[in-house]
Scaffold this motif. Structure first.
Motif, PDB file in Angstrom:
ATOM      1  N   LEU A 171      21.108  -7.326  70.285  1.00  0.00           N
ATOM      2  CA  LEU A 171      21.263  -7.089  71.709  1.00  0.00           C
ATOM      3  C   LEU A 171      20.325  -8.019  72.453  1.00  0.00           C
ATOM      4  CD1 LEU A 171      21.317  -3.202  71.647  1.00  0.00           C
ATOM      5  CD2 LEU A 171      23.259  -4.709  72.063  1.00  0.00           C
ATOM      6  N   MET A 172      20.838  -8.683  73.468  1.00  0.00           N
ATOM      7  CA  MET A 172      20.061  -9.665  74.210  1.00  0.00           C
ATOM      8  C   MET A 172      19.953  -9.263  75.673  1.00  0.00           C
ATOM      9  SD  MET A 172      20.891 -13.729  74.735  1.00  0.00           S
ATOM     10  CE  MET A 172      22.320 -13.368  75.780  1.00  0.00           C
ATOM     11  N   THR A 173      18.770  -9.476  76.256  1.00  0.00           N
ATOM     12  CA  THR A 173      18.599  -9.250  77.681  1.00  0.00           C
ATOM     13  C   THR A 173      17.885 -10.448  78.294  1.00  0.00           C
ATOM     14  OG1 THR A 173      17.669  -7.800  79.369  1.00  0.00           O
ATOM     15  CG2 THR A 173      16.438  -8.003  77.350  1.00  0.00           C
ATOM     16  N   SER A 174      18.307 -10.804  79.512  1.00  0.00           N
ATOM     17  CA  SER A 174      17.745 -11.974  80.169  1.00  0.00           C
ATOM     18  C   SER A 174      17.886 -11.834  81.673  1.00  0.00           C
ATOM     19  CB  SER A 174      18.452 -13.249  79.695  1.00  0.00           C
ATOM     20  OG  SER A 174      18.010 -14.375  80.443  1.00  0.00           O
ATOM     21  N   ASN A 175      16.986 -12.465  82.401  1.00  0.00           N
ATOM     22  CA  ASN A 175      17.107 -12.508  83.857  1.00  0.00           C
ATOM     23  C   ASN A 175      18.214 -13.440  84.309  1.00  0.00           C
ATOM     24  OD1 ASN A 175      15.056 -10.693  84.394  1.00  0.00           O
ATOM     25  ND2 ASN A 175      13.477 -12.272  84.376  1.00  0.00           N
ATOM     26  N   THR A 182      22.623 -17.129  80.304  1.00  0.00           N
ATOM     27  CA  THR A 182      21.953 -17.384  79.030  1.00  0.00           C
ATOM     28  C   THR A 182      22.848 -17.004  77.858  1.00  0.00           C
ATOM     29  OG1 THR A 182      19.803 -16.956  80.043  1.00  0.00           O
ATOM     30  CG2 THR A 182      19.906 -16.886  77.654  1.00  0.00           C
ATOM     31  N   SER A 183      22.854 -17.851  76.836  1.00  0.00           N
ATOM     32  CA  SER A 183      23.659 -17.593  75.639  1.00  0.00           C
ATOM     33  C   SER A 183      22.777 -17.646  74.403  1.00  0.00           C
ATOM     34  CB  SER A 183      24.785 -18.627  75.515  1.00  0.00           C
ATOM     35  OG  SER A 183      24.245 -19.935  75.384  1.00  0.00           O
ATOM     36  N   LEU A 208      27.085 -17.204  69.788  1.00  0.00           N
ATOM     37  CA  LEU A 208      27.469 -15.849  69.412  1.00  0.00           C
ATOM     38  C   LEU A 208      28.183 -15.177  70.578  1.00  0.00           C
ATOM     39  CD1 LEU A 208      24.202 -14.682  67.592  1.00  0.00           C
ATOM     40  CD2 LEU A 208      26.269 -15.647  66.576  1.00  0.00           C
ATOM     41  N   GLN A 209      29.280 -14.519  70.273  1.00  0.00           N
ATOM     42  CA  GLN A 209      30.076 -13.877  71.309  1.00  0.00           C
ATOM     43  C   GLN A 209      29.873 -12.368  71.267  1.00  0.00           C
ATOM     44  OE1 GLN A 209      31.726 -15.568  73.580  1.00  0.00           O
ATOM     45  NE2 GLN A 209      31.217 -17.522  72.599  1.00  0.00           N
ATOM     46  N   PRO A 210      29.500 -11.751  72.395  1.00  0.00           N
ATOM     47  CA  PRO A 210      29.312 -10.302  72.403  1.00  0.00           C
ATOM     48  C   PRO A 210      30.635  -9.565  72.317  1.00  0.00           C
ATOM     49  CG  PRO A 210      29.047 -11.181  74.611  1.00  0.00           C
ATOM     50  CD  PRO A 210      29.201 -12.362  73.698  1.00  0.00           C
ATOM     51  N   ALA A 244      18.182 -19.133  71.876  1.00  0.00           N
ATOM     52  CA  ALA A 244      18.730 -18.773  73.181  1.00  0.00           C
ATOM     53  C   ALA A 244      18.598 -19.973  74.115  1.00  0.00           C
ATOM     54  CB  ALA A 244      17.984 -17.576  73.758  1.00  0.00           C
ATOM     55  N   SER A 245      19.504 -20.076  75.058  1.00  0.00           N
ATOM     56  CA  SER A 245      19.478 -21.187  76.000  1.00  0.00           C
ATOM     57  C   SER A 245      18.439 -20.987  77.094  1.00  0.00           C
ATOM     58  CB  SER A 245      20.860 -21.370  76.634  1.00  0.00           C
ATOM     59  OG  SER A 245      21.255 -20.189  77.320  1.00  0.00           O
ATOM     60  N   GLY A 246      17.874 -19.800  77.187  1.00  0.00           N
ATOM     61  CA  GLY A 246      16.814 -19.495  78.142  1.00  0.00           C
ATOM     62  C   GLY A 246      15.944 -18.389  77.583  1.00  0.00           C
ATOM     63  N   ASN A 247      14.968 -17.961  78.345  1.00  0.00           N
ATOM     64  CA  ASN A 247      14.079 -16.894  77.890  1.00  0.00           C
ATOM     65  C   ASN A 247      14.819 -15.558  77.828  1.00  0.00           C
ATOM     66  OD1 ASN A 247      11.783 -18.462  77.527  1.00  0.00           O
ATOM     67  ND2 ASN A 247      11.176 -18.271  79.658  1.00  0.00           N
ATOM     68  N   VAL A 248      14.727 -14.897  76.683  1.00  0.00           N
ATOM     69  CA  VAL A 248      15.414 -13.624  76.478  1.00  0.00           C
ATOM     70  C   VAL A 248      14.527 -12.689  75.670  1.00  0.00           C
ATOM     71  CG1 VAL A 248      17.666 -14.783  76.453  1.00  0.00           C
ATOM     72  CG2 VAL A 248      16.520 -14.269  74.289  1.00  0.00           C
ATOM     73  N   SER A 249      14.901 -11.421  75.671  1.00  0.00           N
ATOM     74  CA  SER A 249      14.403 -10.457  74.698  1.00  0.00           C
ATOM     75  C   SER A 249      15.541 -10.155  73.736  1.00  0.00           C
ATOM     76  CB  SER A 249      13.948  -9.170  75.385  1.00  0.00           C
ATOM     77  OG  SER A 249      12.833  -9.397  76.203  1.00  0.00           O
TER      78      SER A 249
END
Length: 582
Positions: A274-278, A282-283, A291-293, A312-317
């Motif tokens: 599971l990914m979270t980002s502002n 972001t992928s 990866l496709q959700p 990730a293409s940007g900052n994520v958790s």
């Protein structure tokens, strides 16, 4: 503010935010505030436990527990000593609205605080437990702005179990939010609600008090005038006919990254990411394949029987999740050199990720890890291993590189865990340290022997750059000049071998060590034993190269103040105390 228009990304955001334990560079400090959320299997007669474990990182540490208007000072703790504090059932936050049930811990020196809650919900023949533990973050890691996930409990349960949620009373049908004022001043807290049209509700929280709210889909953010701790919780979330308490101390989003080694958890399959980002654009990719959700927001890896590297293409958790098991994945930039692990159950394991070239140099306590099966992680410089322990408190550290360490516990059929507690981010060649060593160049020009005595008089020793990493650290800590300075390297008149000489008043018999790494300038060491001692160029243009020199020559000494190490004391030194506050 994160956009909520994409339902797939929204679900990713909600679940990842819900269960993330939070990652920090270090998780120690001198001021903490927390609370015990309600933990109850409401249809079971139960026995419950609430514990705070406090571990001192330095000698002569005293702490004070502030609870419900009462202050209780502790006895003096030694470095590595743990005290276990038990709290009554009345310490739990049961009701909505304001409460004085926050627990604040202050100390004169750095400590670590770990929270544990357990309720027995099974029978004598089928024992089960609702268990939750988490690191209590120091106030220095708290903030004034938090994104709150809009949780739909029925959707969440169905995501995990594949079946609709049962009908419950309102008390158990949604999540709760505990907001704790972390400062000694009245705090204005704004509850930001709404989607397309935002509006807010203002609250006033007195110093160190808390408020518990019912979470619904309208609450989006919590903003405050001063620092607060924000805990998302559910007292009894039923998953696969089992009651599980959920606790998550929400943290600011600066604890994110772009590159992750997703650990393989032995025996666990069918997990999801599971990914979270502002940033909604972001992928996440694995082996250069995006990866496709799924419609529920989960991301799947092709092979779940091994650790894998994702970007990730940007900052994520990033969270690794399956029913009953939630793992926050450490971003690569958050790897550390030393971790503290605190266990509670009988089955205690650590998942370790280390650089393949130096994997055999991973230490537990003061000894290298042996008899461990390492598995290389394809396409990376890392390998992973599973290590079992009998101790309830232990450190894992590496002398030359950063590693990732996760703890995994099994209590009955309950599996839980997450990142270990980072104690130090920078490697040290000797120990797990809490205060790094430092270098300083003396002002006077002395002989080699006089330089050794000078450093010893300062409770230090002549600098010994025994590896390339240490040489780089030393080079970065001294000012560039045209001079040369003595280091702790000299030649034996008996064997003609070079050796490192370390000596301080506290370790006068510290053994000399052989030389495995050298950084000689051209033409050095000189032949025919013309120079039996070694100096280091302080000139950056000379790359801080070493030269052999006569020991009677006058040069400035480079002294090194050794680091202060940390090791947990044996479990039989752990003391216990009960806090029966009403």
């Amino acid at each position: 503010m994160i956009s909520r228009s994409d339902p797939v990304m929204l679900m990713i955001l909600l679940i990842a935010s819900t269960f993330r334990q939070g990652l920090t560079m270090v998780s120690y400090g001198t001021d903490f505030i927390t609370a015990f959320p309600e933990n109850v299997g409401y249809f079971y007669p139960n026995i419950s436990t609430r514990i705070l474990r406090i571990t001192a990182l330095h000698n002569d540490t005293t702490f004070t527990v502030h609870f419900n208007g009462t202050q209780t000072p502790s006895s003096v703790l030694r470095s590595g000593q743990t005290v276990k504090l038990s709290f009554p059932k009345t310490a739990e936050v049961h009701r909505l609205n304001y409460s004085s049930n926050s627990i604040r811990i202050t100390s004169v020196k750095d400590i670590v605080v770990h929270s544990f809650s357990q309720t027995d919900i099974g029978t004598a023949t089928t024992p089960e437990k609702s268990v939750q533990s988490h690191v209590v973050q120091p106030i220095t890691n708290l903030g004034t702005s938090y994104l709150i996930p809009s949780l739909n409990q029925s959707d969440l349960i169905q995501t995990f179990s594949g079946s609709p949620a049962p009908f419950w009373s309102q008390r158990y049908s949604s999540f709760k939010l505990i907001i704790i004022n972390a400062e000694d001043t009245e705090n204005t807290v704004k509850l930001v609600k709404g989607m397309s049209e935002r509006f807010q509700e203002d609250l006033k929280i007195l110093p160190y008090q808390l408020i518990q709210l019912q979470v619904n889909d309208s609450l989006k953010m919590v903003e405050s005038s001063h620092k607060v701790a924000v805990i998302l919780t559910h007292p009894c979330l039923e998953i696969t006919c089992k009651c599980n308490m959920i606790v998550n101390q929400i943290l600011p989003t600066q604890f994110q990254g772009q590159n992750f080694v997703v650990p393989y958890i032995p025996g666990i399959t069918l997990s999801r990411l599971l990914m979270t980002s502002n940033d909604m654009s972001t992928s996440l990719s694995h082996n250069n394949i995006q990866l496709q959700p799924s419609p529920s927001g989960f991301l799947s890896l092709s092979d779940q029987t091994k650790s894998q590297y994702v970007k990730a293409s940007g900052n994520v958790s990033l969270t690794l999740i399956r029913p009953g098991l939630i793992f926050e994945v450490m971003p690569e930039n958050m790897f550390a050199a030393c971790y503290l692990l605190q266990f509670y159950s009988d089955i205690k394991k650590a998942l370790v990720i280390a650089e393949t070239a130096s994997k055999n140099n991973v230490h537990t306590q003061n000894s290298p890890v042996t008899d461990t099966q390492w598995t290389e992680i394809t396409g990376t410089k890392y390998s992973s291993a599973e290590i079992s322990f009998s101790e309830f408190t232990i450190v894992i550290w590496h002398p030359t590189s950063k590693i990732a360490v996760y703890l995994l516990e099994i209590s009955g059929t309950t599996v839980y865990g997450g990142p270990a507690i980072p104690i130090n981010t920078e490697p040290d060649e000797f120990d797990c340290v809490v205060i790094p060593g430092h270098y300083e160049v003396g002002n006077d020009r002395l002989s080699w022997a006089e330089s050794l005595a000078h450093c010893t008089s300062l409770e230090q020793h002549l600098a010994c750059p025994t590896s390339e990493d240490i040489q780089k650290k030393l080079s970065g800590k001294v000012n560039s000049t045209e001079e040369e300075a003595w280091i702790g390297l000299r030649r034996s008149l008996i064997t003609t071998d070079w050796y490192w000489q370390r000596q301080t008043p506290s370790t006068p018999s510290l053994p000399s060590s052989s030389v495995d790494y050298v950084h000689w300038a051209d033409g050095h060491p000189e032949e025919n034993f013309r120079g039996l001692c070694a100096s280091l160029s302080l000139n950056e243009k000379d790359e801080f190269k070493w030269k052999s020199a006569k020991c009677c020559e006058k040069k400035r000494p480079v002294c090194y103040k050794p680091s202060i190490s940390f090791y947990p004391l044996p479990s039989d030194t752990t003391s216990s105390a009960s806090f029966e506050f009403f």
